[in-house]
Enzyme design. Structure first.
Site, mmCIF file in Angstrom:
data_model
loop_
_atom_site.group_PDB
_atom_site.id
_atom_site.type_symbol
_atom_site.label_atom_id
_atom_site.label_comp_id
_atom_site.label_asym_id
_atom_site.label_seq_id
_atom_site.Cartn_x
_atom_site.Cartn_y
_atom_site.Cartn_z
ATOM 1 N N HIS A 103 -33.783 -32.562 4.962
ATOM 2 C CA HIS A 103 -34.783 -33.450 5.025
ATOM 3 C C HIS A 103 -34.830 -34.120 3.538
ATOM 4 O O HIS A 103 -34.780 -33.395 2.320
ATOM 5 C CB HIS A 103 -36.038 -32.534 4.923
ATOM 6 C CG HIS A 103 -36.288 -32.165 6.167
ATOM 7 N ND1 HIS A 103 -35.688 -31.185 7.036
ATOM 8 C CD2 HIS A 103 -37.507 -32.925 7.073
ATOM 9 C CE1 HIS A 103 -36.447 -31.029 8.481
ATOM 10 N NE2 HIS A 103 -37.389 -31.874 8.356
ATOM 11 N N ASN A 147 -29.250 -26.773 0.119
ATOM 12 C CA ASN A 147 -30.564 -26.983 0.683
ATOM 13 C C ASN A 147 -31.383 -25.880 0.656
ATOM 14 O O ASN A 147 -32.480 -25.794 0.454
ATOM 15 C CB ASN A 147 -29.969 -27.479 1.951
ATOM 16 C CG ASN A 147 -31.308 -27.715 3.252
ATOM 17 O OD1 ASN A 147 -32.230 -28.301 2.627
ATOM 18 N ND2 ASN A 147 -31.254 -27.136 4.387
ATOM 19 N N ASP A 164 -33.761 -41.626 -16.751
ATOM 20 C CA ASP A 164 -32.555 -42.639 -17.015
ATOM 21 C C ASP A 164 -31.167 -42.242 -16.480
ATOM 22 O O ASP A 164 -30.520 -43.195 -15.971
ATOM 23 C CB ASP A 164 -32.655 -42.830 -18.564
ATOM 24 C CG ASP A 164 -33.697 -43.537 -19.245
ATOM 25 O OD1 ASP A 164 -34.404 -44.478 -18.656
ATOM 26 O OD2 ASP A 164 -33.976 -43.328 -20.438
ATOM 27 N N GLU A 179 -31.158 -43.403 -12.937
ATOM 28 C CA GLU A 179 -30.924 -44.798 -13.000
ATOM 29 C C GLU A 179 -29.516 -45.335 -13.351
ATOM 30 O O GLU A 179 -29.129 -46.208 -12.407
ATOM 31 C CB GLU A 179 -32.084 -45.440 -13.833
ATOM 32 C CG GLU A 179 -33.495 -45.166 -13.322
ATOM 33 C CD GLU A 179 -34.427 -45.896 -14.405
ATOM 34 O OE1 GLU A 179 -34.044 -46.344 -15.489
ATOM 35 O OE2 GLU A 179 -35.535 -46.327 -13.665
ATOM 36 N N ASP A 219 -34.008 -48.794 -10.370
ATOM 37 C CA ASP A 219 -35.056 -48.864 -11.342
ATOM 38 C C ASP A 219 -36.225 -48.302 -10.839
ATOM 39 O O ASP A 219 -36.945 -48.603 -9.957
ATOM 40 C CB ASP A 219 -35.597 -50.398 -11.804
ATOM 41 C CG ASP A 219 -36.489 -50.309 -12.830
ATOM 42 O OD1 ASP A 219 -36.837 -48.968 -13.361
ATOM 43 O OD2 ASP A 219 -37.134 -51.343 -13.182
ATOM 44 N N GLN A 232 -42.926 -46.303 -19.173
ATOM 45 C CA GLN A 232 -41.508 -45.900 -18.388
ATOM 46 C C GLN A 232 -40.541 -45.684 -19.239
ATOM 47 O O GLN A 232 -39.863 -44.685 -18.975
ATOM 48 C CB GLN A 232 -41.276 -47.345 -17.618
ATOM 49 C CG GLN A 232 -40.326 -47.273 -16.233
ATOM 50 C CD GLN A 232 -40.152 -48.257 -15.794
ATOM 51 O OE1 GLN A 232 -39.220 -48.472 -15.171
ATOM 52 N NE2 GLN A 232 -40.923 -49.462 -15.653
ATOM 53 N N GLU A 265 -39.012 -41.824 -18.859
ATOM 54 C CA GLU A 265 -37.712 -41.753 -18.346
ATOM 55 C C GLU A 265 -36.608 -41.012 -19.258
ATOM 56 O O GLU A 265 -35.465 -40.689 -18.674
ATOM 57 C CB GLU A 265 -37.163 -43.387 -17.731
ATOM 58 C CG GLU A 265 -38.037 -43.738 -16.761
ATOM 59 C CD GLU A 265 -37.534 -45.154 -16.049
ATOM 60 O OE1 GLU A 265 -36.750 -45.725 -16.857
ATOM 61 O OE2 GLU A 265 -37.944 -45.641 -15.280
HETATM 62 MN MN MN Z 1 -34.256 -28.934 3.096
HETATM 63 MN MN MN Z 2 -37.382 -47.473 -14.394
#
Ligand code: MN
Ligand code: MN
Length: 247
Positions: A88, A119, A218, A221, A227, A237, A241
């Protein structure tokens, strides 16, 4: 209760030609779906006390009939004997308020092939830790995603499953913005707001605690080209980040 409250990380669009960055805004979470990977790129959701109840796991894994006509439909059978768990993104445990909410998490557009130890041990541990923050009086904005190709589950290393139609990601990540319960959430985020980010290889050979895999937003990203939390003011931000959670 906007599941993309802090932004749309990849500028996903609800357009049939946005085949690998297709936006699905659902009642219980939002998805950027990739037709060619056969998985979500990311799933984003708000988690607060009202989401947590006593509804049991529905386990009704099924295809998502809201995908555009003609797209390959990943089904529960697509994962049979794949050597990976049906992992999931938005967890079953985060949607236990009603039967509809829990059942919504079993759509295959919310699943990735996830190595069993990743998991069942690392990821489950993180999910439990985040829900504990909710029971302690917080609300969370969470985004989970995956990138890269090739992971190692119980059946060994694979780059795809289901005859090449589902990509096995190499990395799985999650970020969570943690805010004390209240209203007008964006106005209450400060440079002291807790932001948790992890990036975990999709393998069975991992340390048990998710805390070993903490990183900065960061770094995620940089790895994904997204972003994240783009609707937050730029300076805030940047401050949030760059940090790596160490609580
Ligand atoms: Mn899971
Ligand atoms: Mn960002």
């Amino acid at each position: 209760n906007d599941h993309m409250y802090f932004g749309n990380p990849s500028n996903a669009a609800f357009l049939v030609d946005s085949i690998n960055n297709y936006l699905m805004r659902k009642d219980y979470y939002a998805v950027s779906y990739s037709r060619d990977r056969g998985t979500p790129n990311w799933v984003s959701w708000h988690l607060f006390a009202n989401d947590i109840g006593s509804t049991p796991r529905q386990d009704d894994f099924r295809e998502d009939i809201t995908l555009p006509a003609g797209w390959y439909q990943v089904t529960n059978a697509s994962h049979t004997s794949s050597g990976f768990d049906r992992g999931h993104n938005c967890p079953s445990g985060d949607r236990t308020s009603t039967l509809a909410a829990n059942s919504a998490t079993f759509l295959m557009t919310n699943m990735i092939p996830q190595a069993q130890y990743n998991n069942q041990i690392v990821w489950t541990g993180m999910e439990d830790s985040l829900r504990r923050l909710v029971t302690q009086g917080n609300e969370l904005y969470i985004i989970m995603g995956s990138y890269g190709m090739g992971g190692t589950g119980n059946g060994g290393y694979k780059t795809t499953i289901d005859g090449g139609r589902i990509t096995v990601p190499s990395n799985i990540w999650k970020i969570a913005i943690v805010i004390a319960n209240g209203n007008n959430d964006s106005a209450r985020v400060t440079t002291n707001t807790r932001v948790i980010a992890v990036d975990v290889p999709n393998t069975n050979t991992l340390l048990s605690s998710w805390k070993n895999y903490r990183t900065s937003v960061d770094a995620i990203e940089a790895a994904t080209g997204y972003d994240l939390i783009s609707r937050m003011p730029v300076l805030l931000q940047a401050a949030l980040e760059a940090r790596v959670d160490n609580l």
